[in-house]
Write a protein that holds these residues in place. Structure first.
Motif, mmCIF file in Angstrom:
data_model
loop_
_atom_site.group_PDB
_atom_site.id
_atom_site.type_symbol
_atom_site.label_atom_id
_atom_site.label_comp_id
_atom_site.label_asym_id
_atom_site.label_seq_id
_atom_site.Cartn_x
_atom_site.Cartn_y
_atom_site.Cartn_z
ATOM 1 N N GLY A 3 0.805 -1.224 0.000
ATOM 2 C CA GLY A 3 0.000 0.000 0.000
ATOM 3 C C GLY A 3 0.831 1.264 0.000
ATOM 4 O O GLY A 3 0.342 2.328 0.380
ATOM 5 N N LEU A 4 2.070 1.162 -0.428
ATOM 6 C CA LEU A 4 2.978 2.316 -0.401
ATOM 7 C C LEU A 4 3.430 2.726 -1.803
ATOM 8 O O LEU A 4 4.459 3.370 -1.960
ATOM 9 C CB LEU A 4 4.199 1.988 0.462
ATOM 10 C CG LEU A 4 3.923 1.776 1.952
ATOM 11 C CD1 LEU A 4 5.122 1.143 2.640
ATOM 12 C CD2 LEU A 4 3.566 3.078 2.624
ATOM 13 N N ALA A 5 2.657 2.368 -2.823
ATOM 14 C CA ALA A 5 3.064 2.647 -4.196
ATOM 15 C C ALA A 5 3.228 4.138 -4.470
ATOM 16 O O ALA A 5 4.128 4.556 -5.201
ATOM 17 C CB ALA A 5 2.045 2.054 -5.169
ATOM 18 N N SER A 6 2.365 4.958 -3.865
ATOM 19 C CA SER A 6 2.400 6.402 -4.140
ATOM 20 C C SER A 6 3.677 7.065 -3.636
ATOM 21 O O SER A 6 3.999 8.182 -4.048
ATOM 22 C CB SER A 6 1.192 7.087 -3.503
ATOM 23 O OG SER A 6 0.002 6.668 -4.143
ATOM 24 N N LEU A 7 4.392 6.382 -2.766
ATOM 25 C CA LEU A 7 5.627 6.961 -2.262
ATOM 26 C C LEU A 7 6.701 7.023 -3.343
ATOM 27 O O LEU A 7 7.682 7.747 -3.208
ATOM 28 C CB LEU A 7 6.148 6.152 -1.068
ATOM 29 C CG LEU A 7 5.161 6.007 0.086
ATOM 30 C CD1 LEU A 7 5.826 5.311 1.255
ATOM 31 C CD2 LEU A 7 4.627 7.347 0.503
ATOM 32 N N VAL A 8 6.500 6.255 -4.410
ATOM 33 C CA VAL A 8 7.408 6.309 -5.552
ATOM 34 C C VAL A 8 6.795 7.133 -6.683
ATOM 35 O O VAL A 8 7.453 7.990 -7.276
ATOM 36 C CB VAL A 8 7.741 4.883 -6.057
ATOM 37 C CG1 VAL A 8 8.640 4.951 -7.277
ATOM 38 C CG2 VAL A 8 8.396 4.081 -4.947
ATOM 39 N N SER A 9 5.524 6.888 -6.968
ATOM 40 C CA SER A 9 4.891 7.528 -8.124
ATOM 41 C C SER A 9 4.679 9.026 -7.934
ATOM 42 O O SER A 9 4.875 9.809 -8.877
ATOM 43 C CB SER A 9 3.550 6.855 -8.420
ATOM 44 O OG SER A 9 2.704 6.898 -7.281
ATOM 45 N N TYR A 10 4.276 9.446 -6.748
ATOM 46 C CA TYR A 10 4.031 10.874 -6.521
ATOM 47 C C TYR A 10 5.308 11.704 -6.659
ATOM 48 O O TYR A 10 5.324 12.700 -7.391
ATOM 49 C CB TYR A 10 3.389 11.072 -5.146
ATOM 50 C CG TYR A 10 3.103 12.513 -4.784
ATOM 51 C CD1 TYR A 10 2.092 13.218 -5.417
ATOM 52 C CD2 TYR A 10 3.865 13.168 -3.814
ATOM 53 C CE1 TYR A 10 1.820 14.542 -5.093
ATOM 54 C CE2 TYR A 10 3.608 14.484 -3.479
ATOM 55 C CZ TYR A 10 2.588 15.172 -4.122
ATOM 56 O OH TYR A 10 2.332 16.476 -3.799
ATOM 57 N N PRO A 11 6.427 11.323 -6.019
ATOM 58 C CA PRO A 11 7.671 12.079 -6.242
ATOM 59 C C PRO A 11 8.124 12.038 -7.700
ATOM 60 O O PRO A 11 8.720 13.005 -8.190
ATOM 61 C CB PRO A 11 8.691 11.360 -5.335
ATOM 62 C CG PRO A 11 7.864 10.709 -4.290
ATOM 63 C CD PRO A 11 6.598 10.294 -4.984
ATOM 64 N N ALA A 12 7.848 10.928 -8.401
ATOM 65 C CA ALA A 12 8.232 10.840 -9.812
ATOM 66 C C ALA A 12 7.493 11.893 -10.634
ATOM 67 O O ALA A 12 8.068 12.508 -11.541
ATOM 68 C CB ALA A 12 7.935 9.445 -10.350
ATOM 69 N N LEU A 13 6.233 12.110 -10.323
ATOM 70 C CA LEU A 13 5.460 13.129 -11.025
ATOM 71 C C LEU A 13 5.994 14.528 -10.717
ATOM 72 O O LEU A 13 6.043 15.392 -11.598
ATOM 73 C CB LEU A 13 3.979 13.031 -10.636
ATOM 74 C CG LEU A 13 3.231 11.835 -11.227
ATOM 75 C CD1 LEU A 13 1.870 11.678 -10.558
ATOM 76 C CD2 LEU A 13 3.063 11.999 -12.734
ATOM 77 N N LEU A 14 6.391 14.744 -9.473
ATOM 78 C CA LEU A 14 6.974 16.040 -9.110
ATOM 79 C C LEU A 14 8.276 16.269 -9.870
ATOM 80 O O LEU A 14 8.543 17.378 -10.349
ATOM 81 C CB LEU A 14 7.226 16.103 -7.603
ATOM 82 C CG LEU A 14 5.988 16.063 -6.693
ATOM 83 C CD1 LEU A 14 6.412 16.112 -5.225
ATOM 84 C CD2 LEU A 14 5.036 17.214 -7.008
ATOM 85 N N MET A 15 9.078 15.207 -9.997
ATOM 86 C CA MET A 15 10.343 15.314 -10.731
ATOM 87 C C MET A 15 10.098 15.578 -12.216
ATOM 88 O O MET A 15 10.942 16.163 -12.897
ATOM 89 C CB MET A 15 11.161 14.026 -10.552
ATOM 90 C CG MET A 15 11.697 13.826 -9.138
ATOM 91 S SD MET A 15 12.548 12.236 -8.956
ATOM 92 C CE MET A 15 13.909 12.455 -10.106
ATOM 93 N N ALA A 16 8.937 15.148 -12.706
ATOM 94 C CA ALA A 16 8.597 15.387 -14.114
ATOM 95 C C ALA A 16 8.096 16.806 -14.341
ATOM 96 O O ALA A 16 7.769 17.174 -15.476
ATOM 97 C CB ALA A 16 7.544 14.385 -14.571
ATOM 98 N N GLY A 17 8.032 17.596 -13.275
ATOM 99 C CA GLY A 17 7.639 18.993 -13.407
ATOM 100 C C GLY A 17 6.174 19.269 -13.175
ATOM 101 O O GLY A 17 5.709 20.389 -13.424
ATOM 102 N N VAL A 18 5.426 18.294 -12.678
ATOM 103 C CA VAL A 18 4.001 18.491 -12.412
ATOM 104 C C VAL A 18 3.841 19.162 -11.049
ATOM 105 O O VAL A 18 4.523 18.798 -10.088
ATOM 106 C CB VAL A 18 3.246 17.147 -12.437
ATOM 107 C CG1 VAL A 18 1.744 17.359 -12.256
ATOM 108 C CG2 VAL A 18 3.516 16.402 -13.745
ATOM 109 N N SER A 19 2.940 20.117 -10.940
ATOM 110 C CA SER A 19 2.710 20.800 -9.668
ATOM 111 C C SER A 19 2.123 19.822 -8.651
ATOM 112 O O SER A 19 1.503 18.815 -9.026
ATOM 113 C CB SER A 19 1.740 21.971 -9.858
ATOM 114 O OG SER A 19 0.452 21.499 -10.186
#
Length: 243
Positions: A3-19
């Motif tokens: 249940g911790l998938a977002s701990l990788v995906s959310y920072p990845a989106l931030l690194m891609a330049g998404v607010s």
């Protein structure tokens, strides 16, 4: 698995330049595929538990609707300030040994086990229902580690073994994510071009995760999940309070 998938995906989106807000809603949309993959892969664990799963799914769905509207109307800092404490409590709940349910029957014929179980089950029913709505709100609003928080609640309120309530948790979170995504599609901005690769990854991970759970010792899994939750809580606490 955890249940911790977002701990990788959310920072990845931030690194891609998404607010941050758009990263949150984009991640939520992609997570729908995680629930679908888990549901398909967990048919063995869910067999005979569909009624329980749909009850949980409905409560989480209602919470997800509330949480998505909160995200669009309440500053995220208000909620983020207490998130580290939620996750820390979840980690402790998972790591804390479960008590035995054994109670002796006395000579008068009164069985304290039956009385205790009746009162305990009624309390669990009410507390569990409220907790699941709150988890749905959290999942629709912020989402980080929502799955592990639900796992902690189910570990204390469900009478089923870990693989079963873990499978129920995976599919139930689909309800919160779906409800939030429908609202975000009209009220916010989902970066759909990034949803596709994330969703494919979540679909694969959701399908593989339950199969790995079947192979690993349950106690080991709980220790890993609990420790990761506490580490996450510490990181978020430092980030939130600028320590």
């Amino acid at each position: 698995m955890t249940g911790l998938a977002s701990l990788v995906s959310y920072p990845a989106l931030l690194m891609a330049g998404v607010s941050p807000v758009y990263a949150n809603v984009t991640n939520t949309a992609a997570l729908i595929l995680n629930g679908i993959g888990s549901g398909v892969s967990s048919s063995r664990e869910l067999h005979g538990h569909w009624k329980e799963m749909f009850k949980i799914l409905l409560l989480v769905f209602v919470g997800g609707i509330i949480g998505s509207f909160l995200l669009l109307s309440v500053p995220s800092k208000v909620f983020e300030s207490i998130v580290p404490f939620f996750i820390a409590i979840a980690g402790i709940m998972i790591l804390w040994p479960e008590k035995s349910n054994a109670y002796p029957t006395n000579s008068t014929g009164f069985d304290p086990k039956h009385f205790h179980n009746f009162a305990r089950n009624k309390f669990k029913l009410v507390l569990g229902g409220l907790s699941l709505i709150l988890i749905g709100i959290y999942g629709g609003y912020f989402g980080a580690a929502a799955g592990v928080i639900m796992l902690a609640v189910l570990s204390r309120t469900s009478s089923e073994p870990f693989p079963v309530y873990n499978a129920i948790r995976n599919v139930a979170m689909l309800a919160a994510n779906f409800a939030a995504t429908v609202i975000y599609a009209f009220k916010s901005h989902i970066v759909w071009v990034l949803v596709l690769p994330l969703a494919l990854g979540f679909l694969c991970g959701g399908y593989i995760g339950p199969k790995i759970v079947r192979l690993l010792p349950i106690r080991l899994l709980k220790i890993i999940i609990g420790i990761l939750a506490l580490i996450l809580a510490g990181i978020l606490f430092v980030q939130t309070y600028n320590i």
